[in-house]
Scaffold this motif. Structure first.
Motif, short mmCIF file in Angstrom:
data_model
loop_
_atom_site.label_atom_id
_atom_site.label_comp_id
_atom_site.label_asym_id
_atom_site.label_seq_id
_atom_site.Cartn_x
_atom_site.Cartn_y
_atom_site.Cartn_z
N ARG A 163 -4.38 11.03 3.03
CA ARG A 163 -5.42 10.23 3.57
C ARG A 163 -6.30 9.48 2.40
NH1 ARG A 163 -5.97 10.41 9.19
NH2 ARG A 163 -4.87 12.21 10.11
N ASP A 164 -6.73 10.27 1.62
CA ASP A 164 -7.52 9.71 0.54
C ASP A 164 -6.75 8.46 -0.41
OD1 ASP A 164 -9.71 10.97 1.31
OD2 ASP A 164 -9.77 12.68 -0.12
N ARG A 165 -5.36 9.23 -0.91
CA ARG A 165 -4.52 8.48 -1.62
C ARG A 165 -4.19 7.17 -0.89
NH1 ARG A 165 -0.88 11.84 -2.09
NH2 ARG A 165 0.93 11.16 -1.14
N VAL A 166 -3.85 7.11 0.40
CA VAL A 166 -3.70 5.63 0.99
C VAL A 166 -4.90 4.91 1.17
CG1 VAL A 166 -3.18 4.72 3.43
CG2 VAL A 166 -1.99 6.70 2.54
N ARG A 167 -6.09 5.62 1.26
CA ARG A 167 -7.40 4.67 1.36
C ARG A 167 -7.69 4.02 -0.02
NH1 ARG A 167 -9.52 9.20 4.30
NH2 ARG A 167 -9.35 8.57 6.91
N GLN A 168 -7.42 4.88 -1.08
CA GLN A 168 -7.56 4.43 -2.52
C GLN A 168 -6.61 3.25 -2.69
OE1 GLN A 168 -7.38 7.84 -4.90
NE2 GLN A 168 -9.20 8.68 -4.19
N ALA A 169 -5.34 3.44 -2.35
CA ALA A 169 -4.30 2.54 -2.75
C ALA A 169 -4.72 1.17 -1.90
CB ALA A 169 -2.73 2.78 -2.12
N ALA A 170 -5.14 1.19 -0.70
CA ALA A 170 -5.67 0.01 0.19
C ALA A 170 -6.86 -0.41 -0.65
CB ALA A 170 -5.73 0.45 1.47
N VAL A 194 -3.22 6.14 8.83
CA VAL A 194 -4.42 6.40 8.45
C VAL A 194 -5.49 5.34 8.46
CG1 VAL A 194 -5.26 6.67 6.03
CG2 VAL A 194 -3.42 7.86 6.52
N LEU A 195 -4.89 4.04 8.22
CA LEU A 195 -5.90 2.96 8.10
C LEU A 195 -6.29 2.34 9.59
CD1 LEU A 195 -4.46 0.71 5.53
CD2 LEU A 195 -5.82 2.38 5.10
N ASN A 196 -5.41 2.80 10.53
CA ASN A 196 -5.73 2.59 11.91
C ASN A 196 -6.37 3.83 12.66
OD1 ASN A 196 -4.94 -0.11 12.43
ND2 ASN A 196 -2.76 0.78 12.10
N ALA A 197 -6.57 4.99 11.68
CA ALA A 197 -7.12 6.22 12.52
C ALA A 197 -6.61 6.69 13.62
CB ALA A 197 -8.84 5.84 12.66
N THR A 198 -5.13 6.56 13.59
CA THR A 198 -4.17 7.15 14.88
C THR A 198 -4.59 8.61 15.23
OG1 THR A 198 -2.78 5.43 14.10
CG2 THR A 198 -2.16 7.12 15.87
N PRO A 199 -5.07 8.83 16.30
CA PRO A 199 -5.26 10.33 16.46
C PRO A 199 -3.88 11.32 16.77
CG PRO A 199 -5.83 9.05 18.46
CD PRO A 199 -5.28 8.05 17.36
N GLY A 200 -3.99 12.52 16.49
CA GLY A 200 -3.03 13.33 16.66
C GLY A 200 -2.00 13.52 15.49
N VAL A 237 0.82 -1.22 -0.05
CA VAL A 237 0.11 -0.04 0.09
C VAL A 237 0.88 1.24 -0.17
CG1 VAL A 237 -1.81 1.37 1.17
CG2 VAL A 237 -1.99 -1.20 1.04
N ALA A 238 2.05 1.24 0.81
CA ALA A 238 2.99 2.57 0.91
C ALA A 238 3.47 2.55 -0.55
CB ALA A 238 3.79 2.20 2.13
N ARG A 239 3.96 1.48 -1.10
CA ARG A 239 4.56 1.76 -2.53
C ARG A 239 3.42 2.42 -3.46
NH1 ARG A 239 7.59 -3.00 -1.25
NH2 ARG A 239 5.83 -4.41 -2.07
N ARG A 240 2.37 2.04 -3.46
CA ARG A 240 1.29 2.28 -4.31
C ARG A 240 0.98 3.93 -4.23
NH1 ARG A 240 -3.93 -0.52 -6.81
NH2 ARG A 240 -2.11 -1.75 -7.79
N ALA A 241 1.06 4.15 -2.87
CA ALA A 241 0.45 5.54 -2.44
C ALA A 241 1.60 6.39 -2.32
CB ALA A 241 -0.24 5.61 -1.09
N GLY A 242 2.87 6.04 -2.42
CA GLY A 242 4.09 6.81 -2.41
C GLY A 242 4.14 7.22 -1.30
N VAL A 243 3.73 6.84 0.07
CA VAL A 243 4.04 7.10 1.51
C VAL A 243 4.76 6.10 2.20
CG1 VAL A 243 1.92 8.71 1.22
CG2 VAL A 243 1.79 6.41 2.21
N SER A 244 5.13 6.42 3.32
CA SER A 244 5.85 5.38 4.41
C SER A 244 4.86 4.62 4.82
CB SER A 244 6.63 6.09 5.45
OG SER A 244 5.60 6.83 6.15
N ARG A 245 5.18 3.31 5.38
CA ARG A 245 4.47 2.38 6.13
C ARG A 245 3.98 2.98 7.22
NH1 ARG A 245 6.75 -3.67 6.45
NH2 ARG A 245 4.76 -4.05 7.11
N ALA A 246 4.76 3.83 7.96
CA ALA A 246 4.06 4.43 9.19
C ALA A 246 2.70 5.18 8.65
CB ALA A 246 5.07 5.41 9.86
#
Length: 325
Positions: free
Chosen positions: A40-47, A26-32, A12-21
């Motif tokens: 966030r949209d790019r990560v969700r679309q990749a997933a 994003v996917l765990n809805a981590t606050p703060g 997912v990180a490779r497709r979205a161009g972001v880190s695994r963190a």
């Protein structure tokens, strides 16, 4: 044939161009986390495109709790208002990445400790009060928020749900302002509803001393109650809810009484039948979407170790004026 390779957060990180963190946040809805909406949209679309979902079991092992919000329902009839509350809360929590689970049943059937221990929830809500031992055990196990929605205010934290006394007060205030000095209270004949009926009655009593009568959901029983109120000089009825109010209207109609000319009636909940009644029923309603959003925001804040927002009851509860009062 070889089994297909499991999609991971690295994919997912490779497709979205972001880190695994970032994927995890994003996917765990981590606050703060200061992650832009576009990312966030790019990560969700990749997933979604890869068919990836975070492992609930792995998340529970990592955080010590699941993303489940457990709501314990007692042995009550699920009416229109409570059903709307549960549906709206489920939707609001889903937007925050949390899963809503409602568990009906009596504590006599199964101890609540068996339920929450099997799930390891992020939060536990109940419409009845917890004992101090129950609360301490859940908090010690890492449950971020433990709330008795209709318990004694302040005992287990903030008051999150609708203050039932305010509902009764709004009923009495409306009838008083429209000229009714002698009020009655139509109490439900189902003892399971006492937890709602008593605080609503207490709210009416903050303004006046009503004549209380139990009203069954049948014409003859309701007519007997109405006849008793008329003999007592009562001209306005605060009903426990809209169904009881409709029974009062039916009883008044069978006695040939004009509503609201000879007897004004106000209910609670604004069920669909309220606006179809003859006369149309005046009632007190709660903004269920606002309530659900408040509960969801408070739960997310508690899971993140932060204080939740205050709730304005002036915006939450209002009188819908129709023909019956």
């Amino acid at each position: 044939m070889p089994e297909p390779r499991r999609i991971t957060s690295a994919d997912v990180a490779r497709r979205a161009g972001v880190s695994r963190a970032t994927v995890s946040y994003v996917l765990n809805a981590t606050p703060g986390q200061s992650i832009s909406p576009a990312t966030r949209d790019r990560v969700r679309q990749a997933a979604a495109g890869l068919g990836y979902a975070p492992s609930a079991a792995a998340r529970t092992l990592r955080t010590g709790r699941s993303d489940v919000v457990l709501c314990l329902l007692p042995d009550w009839p699920i009416g229109n208002e409570l059903g709307n509350t549960l549906g709206n809360l489920s939707t609001a929590l889903a937007r925050e990445g949390l899963t809503f689970l409602a568990h009906p049943g009596s504590r006599d059937d199964r101890p609540i400790a068996e339920i929450w221990k099997a799930i390891t929830p992020a939060a536990v809500l109940s419409f009845t009060d917890f004992s101090d031992d129950e609360t301490e055990a859940m908090r010690a196990a890492g449950v971020a928020l433990v709330v008795a929605l209709l318990g004694r205010p302040g005992r287990h934290g903030r008051e999150l749900a609708v203050p039932q006394t305010l509902i009764g007060r709004r009923q009495a205030d409306h009838l008083s302002r429209t000229g009714h000095q002698r009020l009655g209270y139509a109490y439900p004949d189902d003892p399971r509803l006492q937890i709602f009926a008593e605080p609503r009655l207490a709210g009416v009593k903050t303004l006046t001393a009503p004549v209380v009568r139990t009203v069954p959901l049948d014409v003859n029983g309701a007519a007997a109650a109405v006849a008793g109120w008329r003999a007592d000089g009562v001209s306005g009825i605060c009903a426990y809810n809209d169904e009881v109010a409709l029974a009062v209207l039916a009883g008044a109609r069978s006695l040939g009484l004009a509503t609201p000319g000879e007897l004004a009636v106000i209910g609670v909940d604004d069920i669909p039948a309220a606006r179809l009644a003859v006369p149309a029923l005046t009632t007190v309603t709660t903004d269920q979407e606002l309530l659900a959003a408040h509960l969801a925001t408070t739960i997310v804040a508690a899971v993140g170790g932060q204080a939740g927002p205050a709730l304005s009851t002036d915006e939450l509860i209002r009188v819908v004026v129709r023909d019956s009062a």
